[in-house]
Design an enzyme around this catalytic site. Structure first.
Site, PDB file in Angstrom:
ATOM      1  N   CYS A  11     -10.814   1.951   7.294  1.00  0.00           N
ATOM      2  CA  CYS A  11     -10.390   2.782   6.129  1.00  0.00           C
ATOM      3  C   CYS A  11     -12.283   3.461   6.463  1.00  0.00           C
ATOM      4  O   CYS A  11     -12.297   4.539   5.303  1.00  0.00           O
ATOM      5  CB  CYS A  11     -10.446   2.193   5.386  1.00  0.00           C
ATOM      6  SG  CYS A  11     -11.186   0.261   5.412  1.00  0.00           S
ATOM      7  N   CYS A  12     -12.856   2.963   6.379  1.00  0.00           N
ATOM      8  CA  CYS A  12     -14.370   3.740   6.238  1.00  0.00           C
ATOM      9  C   CYS A  12     -14.780   5.103   6.961  1.00  0.00           C
ATOM     10  O   CYS A  12     -15.186   6.087   6.499  1.00  0.00           O
ATOM     11  CB  CYS A  12     -15.732   2.605   6.541  1.00  0.00           C
ATOM     12  SG  CYS A  12     -15.306   1.089   5.544  1.00  0.00           S
ATOM     13  N   GLU A  64     -13.102  -9.018   0.085  1.00  0.00           N
ATOM     14  CA  GLU A  64     -14.112  -7.842   0.368  1.00  0.00           C
ATOM     15  C   GLU A  64     -14.596  -7.275  -0.812  1.00  0.00           C
ATOM     16  O   GLU A  64     -14.951  -6.516  -1.589  1.00  0.00           O
ATOM     17  CB  GLU A  64     -13.008  -6.922   1.053  1.00  0.00           C
ATOM     18  CG  GLU A  64     -12.937  -7.556   2.129  1.00  0.00           C
ATOM     19  CD  GLU A  64     -12.168  -5.691   2.992  1.00  0.00           C
ATOM     20  OE1 GLU A  64     -11.500  -5.259   2.444  1.00  0.00           O
ATOM     21  OE2 GLU A  64     -12.234  -5.396   4.074  1.00  0.00           O
ATOM     22  N   GLY A  76      -1.053  -2.136  -5.654  1.00  0.00           N
ATOM     23  CA  GLY A  76      -1.973  -3.539  -5.030  1.00  0.00           C
ATOM     24  C   GLY A  76      -2.719  -2.996  -4.668  1.00  0.00           C
ATOM     25  O   GLY A  76      -3.974  -3.307  -4.866  1.00  0.00           O
ATOM     26  N   HIS A  77      -3.213  -2.079  -4.509  1.00  0.00           N
ATOM     27  CA  HIS A  77      -4.339  -0.845  -4.364  1.00  0.00           C
ATOM     28  C   HIS A  77      -4.679   0.188  -4.653  1.00  0.00           C
ATOM     29  O   HIS A  77      -4.026   0.807  -4.532  1.00  0.00           O
ATOM     30  CB  HIS A  77      -4.901  -0.792  -2.556  1.00  0.00           C
ATOM     31  CG  HIS A  77      -6.275  -0.363  -2.433  1.00  0.00           C
ATOM     32  ND1 HIS A  77      -6.739   0.095  -2.581  1.00  0.00           N
ATOM     33  CD2 HIS A  77      -6.604  -1.055  -1.671  1.00  0.00           C
ATOM     34  CE1 HIS A  77      -8.192   0.552  -2.400  1.00  0.00           C
ATOM     35  NE2 HIS A  77      -8.267  -0.443  -1.132  1.00  0.00           N
ATOM     36  N   HIS A 116       0.657  -1.172  -0.155  1.00  0.00           N
ATOM     37  CA  HIS A 116       0.254  -0.124   0.240  1.00  0.00           C
ATOM     38  C   HIS A 116       0.523   1.544   0.199  1.00  0.00           C
ATOM     39  O   HIS A 116       0.295   1.899   0.556  1.00  0.00           O
ATOM     40  CB  HIS A 116      -1.157  -0.126   1.572  1.00  0.00           C
ATOM     41  CG  HIS A 116      -1.906  -1.316   1.442  1.00  0.00           C
ATOM     42  ND1 HIS A 116      -2.005  -1.689   1.660  1.00  0.00           N
ATOM     43  CD2 HIS A 116      -3.636  -0.284   0.852  1.00  0.00           C
ATOM     44  CE1 HIS A 116      -3.178  -3.008   1.213  1.00  0.00           C
ATOM     45  NE2 HIS A 116      -4.309  -2.360   0.550  1.00  0.00           N
TER      46      HIS A 116
END
Lengths: 645, 645
Positions: free
Chosen positions: B409-410, B313, B183-184, B132
């Site tokens: 994260c959310c 996810e 990767g993200h 990341h």
């Protein structure tokens, strides 16, 4: 009550003979090849090789699960039943080859376990929670008893007794003995079998000890874990499942709900029922009744499958019975038959046999392919192959059946059950004979001192007819107890052609008390009809849906007959359920036709959601096949619970 | 098309002001406390402390996820939007404290990442697949652009540019540069924002490089894995998810189905839509349209949630949308709004805003508790608390909302979205103004060279009224484009009190071309009614069920209003749906009442299965509340899709 010897019951039912001969001619020989690593392209077994290595006959390392030995023992048990029903020298020779190996693998002190012998001889009995030594010992004992009863040969029985004696020296209440019990129950019911064959009460007492010690504080599995330095055989797995997993959360008499690993549970409950019967322990019997009721009225799929959760192969909470994610392990259903049979032996109620029939005709025979060569470990009630591939939470559902498994507990378990099915047909005492399963057979039994032969011909449950002929040398009085299955809508009894109304009804048995003469004929008319079945409203996945059954036979829809997207089909509430025999499907099956509808996808269009829309329904003919025959025509969708409109 | 500046849109909607002030007054300050580890009893963050350690100001070890830095950046971005809308010195001081830390944590060459700085400085850029670094860089860039646009202060922008320049030196097609990509995905859309602020084309080109390189052979993530000696940051996890997980299974232009991790996917699609718009790349636009359609017509919950699988996810396969096991991560819905907004900017279709509204009014605001202090990461459509505790396959569903997460994260993602919601209301060009969301506000914009002020007052979607007043100095001709949401059953347009029928309709916009005078008033009557919604018949869990919506507002049943076992409730097909405002429930909510039935459990009895039985239905009044308000009255059952009869 006494249970028949397998050799005394000659089954000639078309339906069941096929399964039994499949076990004798295909399953047992095939499994022998697998245990010997002679089949290409299936999971390697190494089970026999492990014994050869432990016996010092081969070099090499142990391979497989820590309980790999049990595959051999379960095979031996099934092979013994096959021998008992139908002796054949070749099979007996193979059995004795294995007995040679087991004998050589046995330690001086009686201990046998190839994993520990090969890999960790210093760690015997240090990890009961995870390492299945007592579980494997139990299967050895069951095999030994079976082989002894089949052949009178006591070689394996002596090996097993020596091991059991060793275990009795290691475990128990006396000072200096380990206060442990198995991490996977099994030896308890096996020790009771050993007690019943040998009448040696030490085995009964040891079984009781294992049962009663379970769930006590301090917690043995923590004690042994500390003692061995907190190592784990399966790191993060079994210990993490918690105490309910192996039913060690409470002393067994305080357990009123079926929880945890379903096979462990049913094996333990079976032993508890045995102990309750043998020792006339009313409290323990009440516990068993509560557990049985909890399973059957809150936790059993309509297939007779139990264990709704793949996580820990375990019971889920009450009424939680999802169809697509079912685990319903084959072995757990075998275990529930064991438990139900033992409950019948103590409680003499037809109710237990309703459960046995339901399991037997659906989950059990459905777990095996019609050619006997592949098996389900997991038995779902709804399958969409794409979901099994793509969704993580249905990946335990493997379709179609597999040829063998890394954890190969189920196929030999089915083999030993089917090869001993004769035991379940009758029960008897000095002056009574129960007829529990209407599987055509001839049975010779001593009622009191008198030889009686029963010739039973039946087309139940597909047909309605059961004909019994009684052969006796001299007229003999006994109670003939005919089970009336719960799915009978009507029944009639005729004795020698005359309708009999003068009988008692006890616990759903028709009891005919009579002095029987040679060639007396009893005709039982047991009418079952195709029926819609609904489940308890708490089962959330079945709301608005019905299942189709005729007697104990559950039906299902398959994609190959009804097209894809089976969830888009509805059965019409007012449709007739037309049952008929079709020869061309899978060598002949009873199928059910019904009127129904299919949602018109075209009419809905391409959007995902639509306001104020009614599905357009197109009439279709639905075709149901028996659940036991599903997944024999390739990978395709299947569904038991179907929308009703 | 241009997007408004946040500062130019003064929202005064009662409904939305509450959320926005919650973000400013509660969420952002609360998250600040959490990032600084000042809240007891929630998951530890250490995100600020990691920066202090990396900056050399504290001793200690890195704590948290490898992408922990992104929590700080997302907070910075949200804080910047709050500042832009409503400057306050205290918050700006906090922001600058963080900027100080970031500046000090930046390497000489521009690199910033506290995990690698503290733990593995020698391993920078060696594990793009799992670690990341580029993802965090993207969030830094987004924060920097936001802070610069909010305040004109370019401190953070310069830090971010220096890092972006470094990244541009490390990655790219030139000899000697790494041929990698994140990767993200995230940096791609961030680099485009940086390009749009700086007009430096290197950033656009780097974004395109990352997009176009993805999915090519040889596979970069294998190359780097070999190079670093096959080590894994998350052993057995990310690499095992397979190539679809991070959308590296195909070159992006060949991707026509949305697969894999839903946040990664939507962030990437957003960048692709930007690139298609900026570079007028028709092929890429077609790809984006196909992906958007695949999501919206086959893979989106009615809540606007996406990602039906907890495993990775990720998106599941088409129409696989189980309600109880939904993942529907909050961040994925945020990502889908980003994607939809960008698609609108290139394709100018109201359709994208229907999706944005659906997500916004349901999954997004429903992810946050009404007090702004707790959050859903996972947003199910059906909850039985016992199943969330007991079943392994619903354990990802945490009820009620949690205060913070190990992977946090959310919450900041929602904060940055809600605090920038003004940007989504309008879009404009030289001669047109789109009105997309009917959220009451005042907006000042330059159409061409001319200042225009729009005063919008609306009670949509609960009410039907939208009133726009236009203030201009001198009469000005432009196209006013009023979005007609798809859920409007009827609409009327009035200009200065007179019904206007003389308009074009373009892509579900009413286009009024007129020379606008000061104080011209447009009244838009947008009628939405409570409706039953059905889903596509392929969605198997919704057969026989309906959901209730009014406009974009989805409703649900909660146990606290309707009793337990919500699956035993049916809504009557012919029931009126009566909507009304109730002040006493959660400080005032619109609720829907309907006639329905509850299955009588008593009548069914205690058995698990019954033949030929019809459920007895007891009439009940059903009470639905908006989905966004669920789980604010303790842990209880909730259900969106309800049986219809």
């Amino acid at each position: 009550l006494n249970v028949p010897k397998i050799k005394d019951v000659k089954i000639h039912s078309d339906f069941w003979s096929r399964y039994i001969s499949l076990v004798g001619n295909v399953v047992v020989p095939y499994q022998w090849e697998i245990l010997n690593d002679k089949i290409e392209g299936v999971e390697k077994s190494s089970a026999i090789r492990n014994f050869k290595i432990a016996a010092g006959l081969e070099q090499g390392d142990f391979y497989g699960m820590v309980f790999q030995d049990s595959d051999v023992y379960k095979w031996l048990e099934a092979a013994s039943y096959v021998l008992e029903a139908n002796y054949n020298e070749d099979l007996d020779r193979k059995v004795n080859e294995v007995i040679d190996l087991i004998e050589k693998a046995q330690w001086e002190d009686g201990y046998i376990n190839t994993y520990f012998t090969i890999k960790e001889p210093q760690n015997r009995w240090t990890n009961l929670q995870e390492c299945h030594e007592l579980y494997c010992a139990g299967h050895l004992i069951e095999a030994a008893v079976a082989y002894y009863l089949a052949t009178g040969n006591d070689r394996l029985l002596n090996i097993a007794r020596k091991f059991a004696d060793h275990i009795n020296n290691v475990f128990g209440p006396d000072e200096g003995k380990l206060k442990g019990y198995p991490g996977h129950q099994e030896i308890e019911l096996a020790l009771i079998k050993l007690y019943e064959v040998t009448k040696d009460e030490r085995y009964l007492n040891l079984a009781r000890y294992f049962i009663e010690e379970r769930g006590k504080e301090p917690y043995y599995f923590d004690i042994e874990w500390e003692k061995r330095g907190r190592t784990e055989h399966w790191p993060g797995l079994i210990r993490n499942f918690g105490r309910e997993y192996a039913q060690t959360h409470l002393p067994v008499r305080k357990q009123k709900e079926a929880v945890g690993h379903a096979v462990r549970a049913t094996y333990m409950y079976s032993a508890m029922a045995d102990i309750a019967r043998i020792t006339k322990d009313e409290e323990l019997l009440e516990t068993c009744k509560a557990l049985f009721k909890d399973i059957v009225t809150r936790k059993m799929y309509i297939t007779g499958g139990i264990g709704a959760s793949a996580h820990g192969e375990s019971f889920s909470f009450e009424y939680d019975l999802p169809n697509d994610r079912a685990y319903a392990e084959t072995c757990a259903s075998v275990g529930l038959i064991f438990f139900a049979h033992r409950m019948f032996l103590v409680d003499h109620n037809s109710y237990y046999y309703d459960v046995i029939e339901q399991i037997l005709y659906n989950n059990i025979i459905g777990s095996m392919s019609l050619d006997g060569r592949s098996y389900f470990y997991v038995n779902p009630l709804e399958v969409i192959p794409k979901a099994c591939e793509k969704r993580w939470d249905t990946q335990h559902v493997k379709v179609p059946r597999q040829r063998w498994f890394g954890c190969a507990c189920c196929p030999p378990n089915v083999a030993r059950l089917l090869s001993s099915i004769g035991k379940y047909i009758y029960a008897y005492s000095e002056n009574e004979l129960y007829v529990n399963l209407y599987i055509s057979n001839e049975y010779e039994v001593d009622i009191g001192e008198n030889k009686v032969k029963i010739i039973l011909n039946s087309d139940y449950p597909f047909g309605d007819n059961v004909l019994l002929r009684i052969n006796v040398k001299n007229p003999l009085a006994f109670d003939l107890k005919l089970r009336i299955p719960k799915w009978c809508v009507e029944y009639k009894v005729f004795v020698n052609g005359k309708e009999e109304n003068n009988y008692k009804k006890e616990k759903e048995y028709v009891v005919i008390n009579k002095t029987w003469k040679n060639n007396d004929e009893i005709f039982l008319n047991l009418i079952t009809l195709p029926k819609r079945v609904k489940s308890h409203p708490r089962v959330k996945d079945n709301i608005g849906k019905v299942a189709i059954m005729k007697g104990p036979i559950l039906f299902c829809l398959e994609e190959v007959d009804n097209g894809p997207n089976l969830h888009e089909l509805f059965i019409s509430k007012d449709s007739r359920l037309e049952i008929k025999f079709e020869e061309q499907i899978l060598n002949g099956l009873y199928v059910v036709y019904a009127d129904g509808y299919r949602i018109d996808e075209e009419d809905f269009g391409k959007e995902l959601y639509r306001e104020d829309y009614e599905y357009k329904l197109l009439p279709v003919k639905l075709k149901f096949i028996p659940y036991y025959a599903w997944a024999n025509r390739g990978k395709n969708e299947m569904r038991v619970w179907i929308n009703e409109i």
